[in-house]
Every structure is written in C-alpha cells, then in structure tokens.
Scaffold this motif. Structure first.
Motif, PDB file in Angstrom:
ATOM      1  N   ASP A  86     -40.043  18.840  -4.070  1.00 32.95           N
ATOM      2  CA  ASP A  86     -40.460  17.320  -4.110  1.00 32.95           C
ATOM      3  C   ASP A  86     -41.693  17.130  -3.348  1.00 32.95           C
ATOM      4  O   ASP A  86     -42.494  16.544  -3.592  1.00 32.95           O
ATOM      5  N   ALA A  87     -41.781  18.032  -2.354  1.00 28.29           N
ATOM      6  CA  ALA A  87     -43.248  17.854  -1.388  1.00 28.29           C
ATOM      7  C   ALA A  87     -44.386  18.398  -2.102  1.00 28.29           C
ATOM      8  O   ALA A  87     -45.454  18.298  -1.779  1.00 28.29           O
ATOM      9  N   GLY A  88     -44.442  19.512  -3.193  1.00 26.87           N
ATOM     10  CA  GLY A  88     -45.286  19.877  -4.030  1.00 26.87           C
ATOM     11  C   GLY A  88     -45.441  21.322  -3.858  1.00 26.87           C
ATOM     12  O   GLY A  88     -46.301  21.980  -4.224  1.00 26.87           O
ATOM     13  N   CYS A  89     -44.400  22.067  -3.028  1.00 21.73           N
ATOM     14  CA  CYS A  89     -44.612  23.464  -2.774  1.00 21.73           C
ATOM     15  C   CYS A  89     -44.455  24.259  -4.190  1.00 21.73           C
ATOM     16  O   CYS A  89     -43.475  23.853  -5.136  1.00 21.73           O
ATOM     17  N   LYS A  90     -44.798  25.373  -4.189  1.00 18.02           N
ATOM     18  CA  LYS A  90     -44.550  26.147  -5.564  1.00 18.02           C
ATOM     19  C   LYS A  90     -43.830  27.391  -4.972  1.00 18.02           C
ATOM     20  O   LYS A  90     -43.296  28.209  -5.850  1.00 18.02           O
ATOM     21  N   PHE A  91     -44.121  28.013  -3.925  1.00 17.98           N
ATOM     22  CA  PHE A  91     -43.424  29.157  -3.442  1.00 17.98           C
ATOM     23  C   PHE A  91     -42.514  28.927  -2.387  1.00 17.98           C
ATOM     24  O   PHE A  91     -42.810  28.106  -1.142  1.00 17.98           O
ATOM     25  N   ILE A  92     -41.711  29.968  -2.035  1.00 19.87           N
ATOM     26  CA  ILE A  92     -40.759  29.924  -0.880  1.00 19.87           C
ATOM     27  C   ILE A  92     -40.647  31.600  -0.284  1.00 19.87           C
ATOM     28  O   ILE A  92     -40.199  32.400  -1.093  1.00 19.87           O
ATOM     29  N   LEU A  93     -41.161  31.687   0.745  1.00 17.49           N
ATOM     30  CA  LEU A  93     -40.752  32.973   1.438  1.00 17.49           C
ATOM     31  C   LEU A  93     -39.350  32.977   1.956  1.00 17.49           C
ATOM     32  O   LEU A  93     -38.664  32.207   2.383  1.00 17.49           O
ATOM     33  N   ILE A  94     -38.847  34.249   1.348  1.00 13.06           N
ATOM     34  CA  ILE A  94     -37.454  34.505   1.825  1.00 13.06           C
ATOM     35  C   ILE A  94     -37.151  35.717   2.421  1.00 13.06           C
ATOM     36  O   ILE A  94     -37.753  36.668   1.979  1.00 13.06           O
ATOM     37  N   GLY A  95     -36.419  35.595   3.284  1.00 11.56           N
ATOM     38  CA  GLY A  95     -35.973  37.036   3.997  1.00 11.56           C
ATOM     39  C   GLY A  95     -36.868  37.559   4.827  1.00 11.56           C
ATOM     40  O   GLY A  95     -37.069  38.851   4.856  1.00 11.56           O
ATOM     41  N   HIS A  96     -38.040  36.940   5.422  1.00  9.02           N
ATOM     42  CA  HIS A  96     -39.037  37.529   6.310  1.00  9.02           C
ATOM     43  C   HIS A  96     -38.518  38.237   7.315  1.00  9.02           C
ATOM     44  O   HIS A  96     -37.372  37.543   7.922  1.00  9.02           O
ATOM     45  N   SER A  97     -38.963  39.212   7.755  1.00  8.55           N
ATOM     46  CA  SER A  97     -38.322  39.890   8.899  1.00  8.55           C
ATOM     47  C   SER A  97     -38.028  39.421   9.897  1.00  8.55           C
ATOM     48  O   SER A  97     -37.062  39.587  10.622  1.00  8.55           O
ATOM     49  N   GLU A  98     -38.849  38.210  10.280  1.00 11.11           N
ATOM     50  CA  GLU A  98     -38.505  37.387  11.522  1.00 11.11           C
ATOM     51  C   GLU A  98     -37.227  36.795  11.387  1.00 11.11           C
ATOM     52  O   GLU A  98     -36.345  36.486  12.275  1.00 11.11           O
ATOM     53  N   ARG A  99     -37.077  36.206  10.095  1.00  9.75           N
ATOM     54  CA  ARG A  99     -35.882  35.376   9.702  1.00  9.75           C
ATOM     55  C   ARG A  99     -34.623  36.386   9.879  1.00  9.75           C
ATOM     56  O   ARG A  99     -33.639  36.228  10.363  1.00  9.75           O
ATOM     57  N   ARG A 100     -34.879  37.552   9.321  1.00 12.74           N
ATOM     58  CA  ARG A 100     -33.646  38.654   9.046  1.00 12.74           C
ATOM     59  C   ARG A 100     -33.483  39.122  10.697  1.00 12.74           C
ATOM     60  O   ARG A 100     -32.173  39.091  11.152  1.00 12.74           O
ATOM     61  N   HIS A 101     -34.526  39.191  11.587  1.00 11.82           N
ATOM     62  CA  HIS A 101     -34.185  39.943  12.836  1.00 11.82           C
ATOM     63  C   HIS A 101     -33.911  38.965  14.163  1.00 11.82           C
ATOM     64  O   HIS A 101     -33.091  39.101  14.878  1.00 11.82           O
ATOM     65  N   ILE A 102     -34.716  37.885  14.002  1.00  8.36           N
ATOM     66  CA  ILE A 102     -34.503  36.834  15.253  1.00  8.36           C
ATOM     67  C   ILE A 102     -33.527  35.845  14.639  1.00  8.36           C
ATOM     68  O   ILE A 102     -32.637  35.535  15.516  1.00  8.36           O
ATOM     69  N   PHE A 103     -33.378  35.419  13.480  1.00  7.86           N
ATOM     70  CA  PHE A 103     -32.440  34.417  13.102  1.00  7.86           C
ATOM     71  C   PHE A 103     -31.146  35.059  12.404  1.00  7.86           C
ATOM     72  O   PHE A 103     -30.468  34.352  11.744  1.00  7.86           O
ATOM     73  N   ASN A 104     -31.105  36.306  12.640  1.00 12.37           N
ATOM     74  CA  ASN A 104     -29.753  37.092  11.642  1.00 12.37           C
ATOM     75  C   ASN A 104     -29.473  36.552  10.351  1.00 12.37           C
ATOM     76  O   ASN A 104     -28.403  36.450   9.846  1.00 12.37           O
ATOM     77  N   GLU A 105     -30.611  36.466   9.516  1.00 12.62           N
ATOM     78  CA  GLU A 105     -30.334  36.116   8.055  1.00 12.62           C
ATOM     79  C   GLU A 105     -29.809  37.285   7.572  1.00 12.62           C
ATOM     80  O   GLU A 105     -30.576  38.539   7.781  1.00 12.62           O
ATOM     81  N   THR A 106     -28.761  37.093   6.651  1.00 12.90           N
ATOM     82  CA  THR A 106     -28.392  38.398   6.019  1.00 12.90           C
ATOM     83  C   THR A 106     -28.669  38.320   4.652  1.00 12.90           C
ATOM     84  O   THR A 106     -29.563  37.475   4.088  1.00 12.90           O
TER      85      THR A 106
END
Ligand code: PGA
Length: 255
Positions: A86-106
């Motif tokens: 809705d805000a107008g974004c076109k892209f989404i970063l998914i599973g960046h290593s900082e998310r995987r390793h700092i925030f334990n994203e699986t």
C-alpha cells in the motif's frame, strides 16, 4: 542487453533525515541513468514512505528490508507485506542473513514470506549464503541448496514471475572481505540451475552481496549468471554509492 541491478540495503544505518537526504541526492544522480540499470533502495521502515513518493520510475524503485506475511492483526511490532505494498513498495528482502542469524528467522518463515509476497504481486529478493564455518567444512553448496529448496520446492509461480536471489555469503557481509568474483559467479551458476529446476516459470535474477565496493563492483558484472549487486555499508553513504553507480554505468555503457 540485460539489466544490471544495484540494490541498496540501508539496514539500520540511517535515520529519517539522513535517509531522505541520500534518497534525494540519488534521485538527482539517477537523472542520466542508462535504461539498463535499475536502482532499488531499501530504507528503514520509517523513512520509506516519503522516499517511495519520489524515488520511483522505470528504473528506480523502493523495497522493504523485511515484512510479515499476515495482512493484519495482533502482531505487535510487525509491518505486513500488504502495508508495504500500500505504501508503494515493489520489492521485499527476505531471509537476509542478519534476519536469519540475529533474529533467528527460519527457512519456514522465509517460505511464508515468499508466498505472501508473490500473492500480493511484490517481488521477493531471497538472500542465501553460507557461514565461514560451513565454507571451511566444504558445505557451501549444500547449505545454499537447502535454503533454495526450502524457499522454492513445490512452489507454483505464474509464467514470467520476477524472483531475485541474492547470494550473500555470511562471512562476506559487513566484513570488508568480499567473495572473489569468480567464486560468486560459480555459485550463481549453481543457484541458477537449482532454482530453474524448482520454478521453471520464474524470471530469475541473481545478485551478489557482501562487502561490495566501487573498486570491485565491475568484477561481479562480467559473468553471465550475475544480474547485479546488493550493497549494504557502501550504499549508505553518498560518495561510495555514487562511485558504485558510476562504475556500473561505465560497465553498462561499454557493452
Ligand atoms: P555489506 O552488506 O555490503 O555491508 O557487506 C551487504 C548486505 O548485507 O546486503
């Protein structure tokens, strides 16, 4: 000629004012951008909205650094993909290593996010890559393949759906120790083969990320399996991102 992508991941480096100042300066710089270069900015969630209003065009876009897959509800602190759309974004970063390793994203969460992004018509940019330890024990290909299979196995995508995969070795992110361009290209060819076998309908682009700087960026644009770069630290300062853009322009216009 194929498009060269420069993705600027500003992480949590810049505050609201700094983000807007840099986005405006880049907008100015992008006035003479060749058609075959795409610049996408990934500002912080708070700075994103005003930037989306101005930084958009055929080869300029904005994306979110992370988003939650459920549209609305009691999820304190989260921002949904739908809200970013809705805000107008076109892209989404998914599973960046900082998310995987700092925030334990699986891998499971990564998959939920990919499915949500695609269902909304957002372009997912899925980050994969091995740690130093995994590379040292010769597990690089295996780790990347597991991440890619979790992301795409059994996924149905419409013909021509844009999907980006960023190969970002964890040991190369924010360390100043970039992966050699030849090795990145070798990994990109492997990623290309795996992803095309899993989702043959997708229009796949592959980026390299991890300590990309102006003096080495051109090295990554030589190989046929590489469609651009995902830049963190060097993308958050006007001088270094301008230098990177200039080098990419030189490559794009020399071909
Ligand atoms: P870096 O980050 O360029 O600072 O290594 C890249 C990334 O995390 O996307």
């Amino acid at each position: 000629m194929k498009k060269i992508n420069i993705f600027a991941n500003w992480k949590m480096y810049l505050d609201y004012d700094e983000s807007n100042i840099l986005a405006n300066a880049l907008l100015e710089k992008a006035k003479d951008l060749p058609e075959n270069i795409q610049i996408t900015l990934f500002p912080s969630a708070l700075a994103l909205y005003p930037i989306v209003q101005t930084f958009s065009g055929d080869n300029l876009a904005v994306g979110a650094q992370n988003a939650y897959w459920i549209e609305k509800g009691g999820y304190t602190g989260e921002i949904s993909m739908q809200m970013y759309k809705d805000a107008g974004c076109k892209f989404i970063l998914i599973g960046h290593s900082e998310r995987r390793h700092i925030f334990n994203e699986t891998n499971h969460e990564v998959r939920q996010k990919i499915e949500a992004a695609l269902s909304l018509g957002l372009t997912p940019v899925i980050c994969v890559g091995e740690t130093q330890e995994e590379r040292k024990s010769n597990k690089t290909e295996e780790v990347v393949e597991v991440q890619l299979r979790a992301a795409f196995d059994g996924l149905t995508v419409a013909e021509g759906t844009e999907i980006f995969v960023a190969y970002e070795p964890v040991w190369a992110i924010g360390t100043g120790e970039a992966c050699a361009a030849g090795e990145a290209e070798r990994m990109h060819a492997i990623i290309d083969r795996i992803v095309k076998a899993l989702i043959p309908n997708a229009k796949l682009s592959i980026l390299y990320g991890g300590s990309v700087r102006a003096d080495i960026v051109a090295d990554y644009l030589v190989g046929p399996a590489t469609d651009g770069v995902l830049v963190g630290n060097a993308s958050a300062k006007l001088e270094s991102i301008s230098d990177i853009i200039d080098r990419v322009i030189a490559v794009a216009t020399a071909k």
